[in-house]
Design a protein around this motif. Structure first.
Motif, PDB file in Angstrom:
ATOM      1  N   GLY A  98      10.831   5.462   4.964  1.00  9.51           N
ATOM      2  CA  GLY A  98       9.243   6.100   5.513  1.00  9.51           C
ATOM      3  C   GLY A  98       8.896   5.138   5.647  1.00  9.51           C
ATOM      4  O   GLY A  98       7.562   5.669   6.342  1.00  9.51           O
ATOM      5  N   LEU A  99       8.594   4.009   6.417  1.00 10.15           N
ATOM      6  CA  LEU A  99       7.776   3.233   6.862  1.00 10.15           C
ATOM      7  C   LEU A  99       7.473   2.934   8.637  1.00 10.15           C
ATOM      8  O   LEU A  99       6.687   2.239   8.885  1.00 10.15           O
ATOM      9  CB  LEU A  99       8.334   1.383   7.034  1.00 10.15           C
ATOM     10  CG  LEU A  99       7.992   1.452   5.242  1.00 10.15           C
ATOM     11  CD1 LEU A  99       8.260   0.076   4.336  1.00 10.15           C
ATOM     12  CD2 LEU A  99       6.183   1.502   4.987  1.00 10.15           C
ATOM     13  N   VAL A 100       8.491   3.631   9.344  1.00  7.26           N
ATOM     14  CA  VAL A 100       8.693   3.693  11.202  1.00  7.26           C
ATOM     15  C   VAL A 100       9.359   4.755  10.833  1.00  7.26           C
ATOM     16  O   VAL A 100      10.264   6.006  10.258  1.00  7.26           O
ATOM     17  CB  VAL A 100       9.279   2.676  11.259  1.00  7.26           C
ATOM     18  CG1 VAL A 100       8.752   1.324  11.131  1.00  7.26           C
ATOM     19  CG2 VAL A 100      10.875   2.802  11.816  1.00  7.26           C
TER      20      VAL A 100
ATOM     21  N   ASP B  72      14.154   2.340  -0.126  1.00  6.86           N
ATOM     22  CA  ASP B  72      12.720   2.590  -1.285  1.00  6.86           C
ATOM     23  C   ASP B  72      12.367   0.940  -0.264  1.00  6.86           C
ATOM     24  O   ASP B  72      11.765   0.813   0.402  1.00  6.86           O
ATOM     25  CB  ASP B  72      12.737   2.212  -2.629  1.00  6.86           C
ATOM     26  CG  ASP B  72      12.484   1.288  -3.411  1.00  6.86           C
ATOM     27  OD1 ASP B  72      12.551   0.008  -2.469  1.00  6.86           O
ATOM     28  OD2 ASP B  72      12.982   0.638  -4.237  1.00  6.86           O
ATOM     29  N   VAL B  73      10.554   1.063  -0.296  1.00  2.25           N
ATOM     30  CA  VAL B  73       9.604   0.321   0.022  1.00  2.25           C
ATOM     31  C   VAL B  73      10.030  -0.806  -0.076  1.00  2.25           C
ATOM     32  O   VAL B  73       9.805  -1.718   0.942  1.00  2.25           O
ATOM     33  CB  VAL B  73       7.959   0.716   0.182  1.00  2.25           C
ATOM     34  CG1 VAL B  73       7.221  -0.212   0.780  1.00  2.25           C
ATOM     35  CG2 VAL B  73       7.381   2.147   0.415  1.00  2.25           C
ATOM     36  N   PHE B  74      10.086  -1.189  -1.561  1.00  2.00           N
ATOM     37  CA  PHE B  74      10.034  -2.721  -1.616  1.00  2.00           C
ATOM     38  C   PHE B  74      11.175  -2.900  -1.759  1.00  2.00           C
ATOM     39  O   PHE B  74      11.966  -4.473  -0.727  1.00  2.00           O
ATOM     40  CB  PHE B  74      10.745  -2.341  -3.561  1.00  2.00           C
ATOM     41  CG  PHE B  74       9.042  -2.130  -4.279  1.00  2.00           C
ATOM     42  CD1 PHE B  74       8.362  -3.116  -4.308  1.00  2.00           C
ATOM     43  CD2 PHE B  74       8.947  -0.750  -4.202  1.00  2.00           C
ATOM     44  CE1 PHE B  74       6.604  -3.205  -5.108  1.00  2.00           C
ATOM     45  CE2 PHE B  74       7.842  -0.547  -4.529  1.00  2.00           C
ATOM     46  CZ  PHE B  74       6.774  -1.487  -5.555  1.00  2.00           C
ATOM     47  N   GLN B  75      12.167  -2.508  -1.145  1.00  2.00           N
ATOM     48  CA  GLN B  75      13.818  -3.203  -0.281  1.00  2.00           C
ATOM     49  C   GLN B  75      13.745  -3.001   0.858  1.00  2.00           C
ATOM     50  O   GLN B  75      14.121  -3.632   1.386  1.00  2.00           O
ATOM     51  CB  GLN B  75      14.499  -1.657  -0.945  1.00  2.00           C
ATOM     52  CG  GLN B  75      15.589  -1.702  -2.094  1.00  2.00           C
ATOM     53  CD  GLN B  75      16.661  -0.304  -2.192  1.00  2.00           C
ATOM     54  OE1 GLN B  75      16.099   0.794  -1.097  1.00  2.00           O
ATOM     55  NE2 GLN B  75      17.738  -0.401  -2.415  1.00  2.00           N
ATOM     56  N   ALA B  76      12.723  -2.273   0.977  1.00  2.00           N
ATOM     57  CA  ALA B  76      13.003  -1.783   2.916  1.00  2.00           C
ATOM     58  C   ALA B  76      11.486  -3.586   3.443  1.00  2.00           C
ATOM     59  O   ALA B  76      12.396  -3.912   4.152  1.00  2.00           O
ATOM     60  CB  ALA B  76      11.844  -1.354   3.716  1.00  2.00           C
ATOM     61  N   ILE B  77      10.676  -3.940   2.860  1.00  2.00           N
ATOM     62  CA  ILE B  77      10.332  -5.101   2.547  1.00  2.00           C
ATOM     63  C   ILE B  77      10.658  -6.640   2.319  1.00  2.00           C
ATOM     64  O   ILE B  77      10.175  -7.360   2.687  1.00  2.00           O
ATOM     65  CB  ILE B  77       8.566  -5.214   2.609  1.00  2.00           C
ATOM     66  CG1 ILE B  77       8.280  -5.070   1.410  1.00  2.00           C
ATOM     67  CG2 ILE B  77       7.851  -3.820   3.218  1.00  2.00           C
ATOM     68  CD1 ILE B  77       7.343  -5.223   0.738  1.00  2.00           C
TER      69      ILE B  77
ATOM     70  N   ALA C 294       1.376   2.996   0.004  1.00  2.00           N
ATOM     71  CA  ALA C 294       0.450   2.777  -1.220  1.00  2.00           C
ATOM     72  C   ALA C 294       1.022   2.543  -2.019  1.00  2.00           C
ATOM     73  O   ALA C 294       0.063   2.206  -3.150  1.00  2.00           O
ATOM     74  CB  ALA C 294      -0.347   4.430  -0.720  1.00  2.00           C
ATOM     75  N   GLU C 295       2.545   2.776  -1.853  1.00  2.00           N
ATOM     76  CA  GLU C 295       3.435   2.610  -3.385  1.00  2.00           C
ATOM     77  C   GLU C 295       3.391   1.336  -3.582  1.00  2.00           C
ATOM     78  O   GLU C 295       3.431   1.079  -4.448  1.00  2.00           O
ATOM     79  CB  GLU C 295       4.787   3.279  -2.878  1.00  2.00           C
ATOM     80  CG  GLU C 295       5.649   2.601  -3.853  1.00  2.00           C
ATOM     81  CD  GLU C 295       7.097   3.463  -4.233  1.00  2.00           C
ATOM     82  OE1 GLU C 295       8.001   3.047  -4.830  1.00  2.00           O
ATOM     83  OE2 GLU C 295       7.096   3.861  -3.004  1.00  2.00           O
ATOM     84  N   LEU C 296       3.390   0.752  -2.579  1.00  4.31           N
ATOM     85  CA  LEU C 296       3.065  -1.266  -2.913  1.00  4.31           C
ATOM     86  C   LEU C 296       1.821  -1.826  -2.875  1.00  4.31           C
ATOM     87  O   LEU C 296       2.071  -2.643  -4.233  1.00  4.31           O
ATOM     88  CB  LEU C 296       3.992  -1.804  -1.308  1.00  4.31           C
ATOM     89  CG  LEU C 296       3.417  -3.287  -1.759  1.00  4.31           C
ATOM     90  CD1 LEU C 296       4.453  -3.605  -1.883  1.00  4.31           C
ATOM     91  CD2 LEU C 296       4.727  -3.741  -0.335  1.00  4.31           C
TER      92      LEU C 296
ATOM     93  N   SER D 187      -1.427  -3.841  -7.082  1.00  2.96           N
ATOM     94  CA  SER D 187      -2.942  -3.595  -8.054  1.00  2.96           C
ATOM     95  C   SER D 187      -3.304  -4.003  -9.465  1.00  2.96           C
ATOM     96  O   SER D 187      -3.979  -4.508  -9.931  1.00  2.96           O
ATOM     97  CB  SER D 187      -3.593  -2.693  -7.297  1.00  2.96           C
ATOM     98  OG  SER D 187      -3.548  -1.468  -8.131  1.00  2.96           O
ATOM     99  N   PHE D 188      -2.151  -2.887  -9.454  1.00  6.41           N
ATOM    100  CA  PHE D 188      -1.579  -3.158 -11.034  1.00  6.41           C
ATOM    101  C   PHE D 188      -1.801  -5.119 -11.700  1.00  6.41           C
ATOM    102  O   PHE D 188      -2.417  -5.701 -12.717  1.00  6.41           O
ATOM    103  CB  PHE D 188      -0.397  -2.741 -11.644  1.00  6.41           C
ATOM    104  CG  PHE D 188      -0.102  -3.203 -12.702  1.00  6.41           C
ATOM    105  CD1 PHE D 188      -1.129  -2.700 -14.433  1.00  6.41           C
ATOM    106  CD2 PHE D 188       0.735  -3.980 -13.393  1.00  6.41           C
ATOM    107  CE1 PHE D 188      -0.294  -2.472 -15.755  1.00  6.41           C
ATOM    108  CE2 PHE D 188       0.970  -4.444 -14.958  1.00  6.41           C
ATOM    109  CZ  PHE D 188       0.054  -3.390 -15.824  1.00  6.41           C
TER     110      PHE D 188
END
Length: 110
Positions: free
Chosen positions: A62-64, A13-18, A83-85, A90-91
């Motif tokens: 899905g980031l690249v 997921d995006v969080f793992q990736a970044i 956008a998920e991040l 934003s919450f």
């Protein structure tokens, strides 16, 4: 846990990736231009294999995306998954705003 994005199963997921600073730096590089692994290697004290592994994680999130151009593979930044991040962060902005306002009032009163 794998997730589905545009009909493709993503293993990260995006969080793992970044979570990794090298991958965040790769995303910053790709924000300016599409690049090959050889070009990215010039910016890191890492082997091509290590950079390729990082790109694999970013790709699975899905980031690249990659495309063959002649003999090399060029990588492109994909912003949509970020956008998920952004939604998640934003919450928490509502809490940061309250705390900053409280700090401002405290500083101004002393």
């Amino acid at each position: 846990m794998a997730r589905l994005y545009r009909g493709v199963t993503l293993e990260h997921d995006v969080f793992q990736a970044i979570a990794d600073p090298t991958r965040r730096k790769l995303l910053q590089l790709l924000a300016h231009q599409d690049m090959s692994i050889a070009a990215m290697k010039e910016c890191f004290p890492l082997s091509r294999t290590a950079i390729n592994k990082h790109l694999h994680v970013l790709s699975e999130a899905g980031l690249v995306s990659s495309q063959k151009v002649g003999r090399e593979t060029r990588y492109t930044l994909c912003l949509e998954p970020l956008a998920e991040l952004q939604d998640w962060l934003s919450f928490f902005e509502q809490y940061w705003g309250k705390r900053l306002e409280a700090l401002k009032q405290y500083v101004e009163s002393n």
